[in-house]
Write a protein that holds these residues in place. Structure first.
Motif, short mmCIF file in Angstrom:
data_model
loop_
_atom_site.label_atom_id
_atom_site.label_comp_id
_atom_site.label_asym_id
_atom_site.label_seq_id
_atom_site.Cartn_x
_atom_site.Cartn_y
_atom_site.Cartn_z
N VAL A 44 0.84 -1.19 0.00
CA VAL A 44 0.00 0.00 0.00
C VAL A 44 0.88 1.26 0.00
O VAL A 44 1.93 1.28 0.65
CB VAL A 44 -0.98 -0.02 1.21
CG1 VAL A 44 -0.28 0.11 2.54
CG2 VAL A 44 -2.05 1.05 1.08
N ASP A 45 0.44 2.24 -0.77
CA ASP A 45 1.16 3.51 -0.86
C ASP A 45 0.39 4.56 -0.07
O ASP A 45 -0.71 4.96 -0.45
CB ASP A 45 1.25 3.91 -2.34
CG ASP A 45 2.07 5.18 -2.56
OD1 ASP A 45 2.44 5.82 -1.56
OD2 ASP A 45 2.33 5.51 -3.73
N LEU A 46 0.96 5.00 1.05
CA LEU A 46 0.25 5.91 1.95
C LEU A 46 0.78 7.35 1.87
O LEU A 46 0.53 8.16 2.75
CB LEU A 46 0.36 5.41 3.39
CG LEU A 46 -0.20 4.01 3.64
CD1 LEU A 46 0.17 3.51 5.03
CD2 LEU A 46 -1.72 4.00 3.47
N ARG A 47 1.52 7.65 0.81
CA ARG A 47 2.09 9.00 0.70
C ARG A 47 1.04 10.02 0.28
O ARG A 47 -0.06 9.66 -0.15
CB ARG A 47 3.24 8.98 -0.32
CG ARG A 47 4.42 8.11 0.12
CD ARG A 47 5.41 7.95 -1.01
NE ARG A 47 4.73 7.45 -2.21
CZ ARG A 47 5.09 7.74 -3.46
NH1 ARG A 47 6.12 8.53 -3.67
NH2 ARG A 47 4.42 7.24 -4.48
N THR A 48 1.40 11.29 0.34
CA THR A 48 0.47 12.34 -0.08
C THR A 48 0.36 12.32 -1.61
O THR A 48 1.22 11.76 -2.31
CB THR A 48 1.00 13.73 0.33
OG1 THR A 48 2.25 13.93 -0.34
CG2 THR A 48 1.20 13.84 1.82
N GLU A 49 -0.69 12.99 -2.12
CA GLU A 49 -0.88 13.05 -3.58
C GLU A 49 0.34 13.70 -4.25
O GLU A 49 0.77 13.27 -5.32
CB GLU A 49 -2.16 13.81 -3.93
CG GLU A 49 -3.44 13.06 -3.54
CD GLU A 49 -3.46 11.59 -3.99
OE1 GLU A 49 -3.10 11.31 -5.15
OE2 GLU A 49 -3.81 10.73 -3.16
N ALA A 50 0.87 14.74 -3.63
CA ALA A 50 2.02 15.44 -4.22
C ALA A 50 3.22 14.50 -4.31
O ALA A 50 3.91 14.45 -5.34
CB ALA A 50 2.37 16.65 -3.37
N GLU A 51 3.43 13.72 -3.26
CA GLU A 51 4.57 12.77 -3.29
C GLU A 51 4.35 11.71 -4.35
O GLU A 51 5.28 11.33 -5.07
CB GLU A 51 4.72 12.12 -1.91
CG GLU A 51 5.31 13.04 -0.86
CD GLU A 51 5.19 12.48 0.56
OE1 GLU A 51 6.10 12.71 1.35
OE2 GLU A 51 4.16 11.81 0.86
N LYS A 52 3.12 11.25 -4.46
CA LYS A 52 2.82 10.21 -5.47
C LYS A 52 3.05 10.74 -6.87
O LYS A 52 3.51 10.02 -7.75
CB LYS A 52 1.37 9.74 -5.32
CG LYS A 52 1.13 8.85 -4.13
CD LYS A 52 -0.32 8.44 -4.10
CE LYS A 52 -0.72 7.98 -2.74
NZ LYS A 52 -2.15 7.98 -2.51
N ALA A 53 2.70 12.03 -7.06
CA ALA A 53 2.86 12.62 -8.39
C ALA A 53 4.34 12.76 -8.75
O ALA A 53 4.73 12.65 -9.91
CB ALA A 53 2.17 13.97 -8.44
#
Ligand code: SER
Length: 409
Positions: free
Chosen positions: A182-191
């Protein structure tokens, strides 16, 4: 959702799929010379996989108290420094003993995570075994094809023997596995960085939560693989990590599995723990946080081991438990300024928190508290005397180097 409810939902889900719910086996193993502690949910079922017995039901589910502090699976040195490894943790598991296999296991895992727990699909990645020439085991095409029906193909990752072939120890039942991350990072980090590139790369917010093992082999003492008499499923989901994902946290220690214990440490020491959301903390605060994590993690391992009958001692499993407790005492002594026994006071919190599901911690609460208090008192005396001796040695050397031999005296 509270951790108590998360655990309940897991068990209810598998009950609805025809599984018999069983209690956790004790954390300490007395009848398996290859293992000291239960290091995974499947350990208590090992003989069934090997074909040496029949379980009471071909489908079983439970939550198992696990300890990964020795042997092949050992996380001890990471504990406290990161936010997602533990000495003791709960492993939620479902098993098929010669009954269902990959199709049901994968589909149910997906259904539970995305429909019951409602984890967004875009936050999940899965891995499939790429095969091993050395062991003559092929790429797991079947698992790949099942996943392809559930998730975008670019979210399926091929994994090698280290990550995708699960073995309980040097010997024993084993097989290819399919993990869910699971990826629990923020949207900005994911982008900015793709989650896929972070899977299996020690990122604290891109973590494995569930391992589905397809047991087909037995690793023999000479290292070779033999086929098991039947095909089985062994799954293990990290309960504390699942709670992190479902409670919208980025650290296991910020879930309600740990916060009551942390609050008690804060109350005793007068120090503050900062959650993972607080960034740019001082070096001093970081040391406090690490020490608090060590203490609240270790007390669980030690308390449950004692409740299950393993007292700290100078040999074998007892020595491992003593070392874990002493690690916690040392961190408290050095970074939390605790010069008196205090870890034993956390047992009451633990018993109130976990006693409903694990009655042994409630019924043994007094014994566990007493044993930990005695161990603390005696080790603190040793530490104190040792430090006084060291001070004397340093004073006598008047500024020159102290030899290692002298220090170890
Ligand atoms: N045995 C596997 C593990 O421990 C799945 O339960 O990861």
């Amino acid at each position: 959702m509270k951790s108590q409810d998360i655990r309940k939902q897991f068990l209810q889900f598998f009950e609805s799929k025809g599984h018999t719910i069983v209690p956790s086996a004790p954390i300490v193993l007395k009848d398996d010379p290859t293992l000291m502690f239960n290091n995974s949910g499947m350990a208590q079922f090992k003989e069934f996989f090997l074909g040496n017995g029949t379980p009471k039901s071909p489908r079983i589910a439970d939550t198992q108290k696990c300890l990964r502090v020795s042997g092949k699976h050992n996380d001890l040195e990471d504990v406290g420094f990161d936010t997602y490894h533990h000495t003791m943790f709960e492993m939620l598991g479902n098993w098929s003993f010669g009954d269902y296999f990959k199709k049901e296991a994968i589909n149910w895992a997906w259904e539970l995570l995305t429909e019951v727990y409602k984890i967004p699909k875009e936050n999940l990645y899965v891995s499939v075994f790429e095969g091993s020439k050395e062991d003559n085991v092929p790429f797991d095409q079947e698992a790949w094809d099942i996943w392809k029906g559930l998730i975008d193909e670019d979210r399926i990752i091929l994994g090698n023997k280290k990550d995708n072939f699960w073995e309980m120890g040097d010997q024993g039942p084993c097989g290819p596995c399919s993990e869910i991350h699971v990826d629990l990072r923020t949207e900005a980090e994911k982008a900015s960085v793709s989650g896929k590139s972070l899977v299996n790369n020690d990122h604290p917010q891109v973590v494995e939560i569930w391992n589905n093992v397809f047991m087909e082999f037995n690793r023999k003492a000479d290292g070779s693989l033999e086929k098991l008499p039947a095909q089985h499923v062994d799954t293990g989901m990290g309960f504390e990590r699942l709670c992190m994902a479902l409670q919208g946290k980025t650290s296991n220690y910020d879930t309600d599995v740990f916060t009551p214990l942390i609050e008690k440490v804060e109350q005793i020491t007068g120090l503050k723990y900062t959650s993972d959301e607080v960034k740019n903390i001082s070096e001093e605060q970081n040391k406090t946080n690490i020490a608090i994590r060590v203490v609240v993690d270790h007390v669980r391992a030690v308390a449950f081991a004692i409740a299950d009958g393993q007292l700290p001692s100078n040999t074998g499993a007892g020595y491992v438990i003593r070392r874990i407790l002493r690690r916690a005492i040392r961190y408290g002594f050095t970074f939390l300024n605790t010069k008196e026994p205090f870890i034993n006071k956390l047992v009451e919190v633990l018993a109130n928190q976990m006693g409903e599901f694990f009655p042994e911690i409630k019924s043994q609460q007094q014994l566990v508290t007493n044993v930990i208090r005695e161990e603390e008192a005696s080790f603190l005396r040793t530490l104190d005397q040792g430090l006084q001796l060291l001070d004397n040695v340093i004073a006598q050397t008047s500024g020159s180097e102290v030899s290692g031999a002298k220090v170890f005296e």
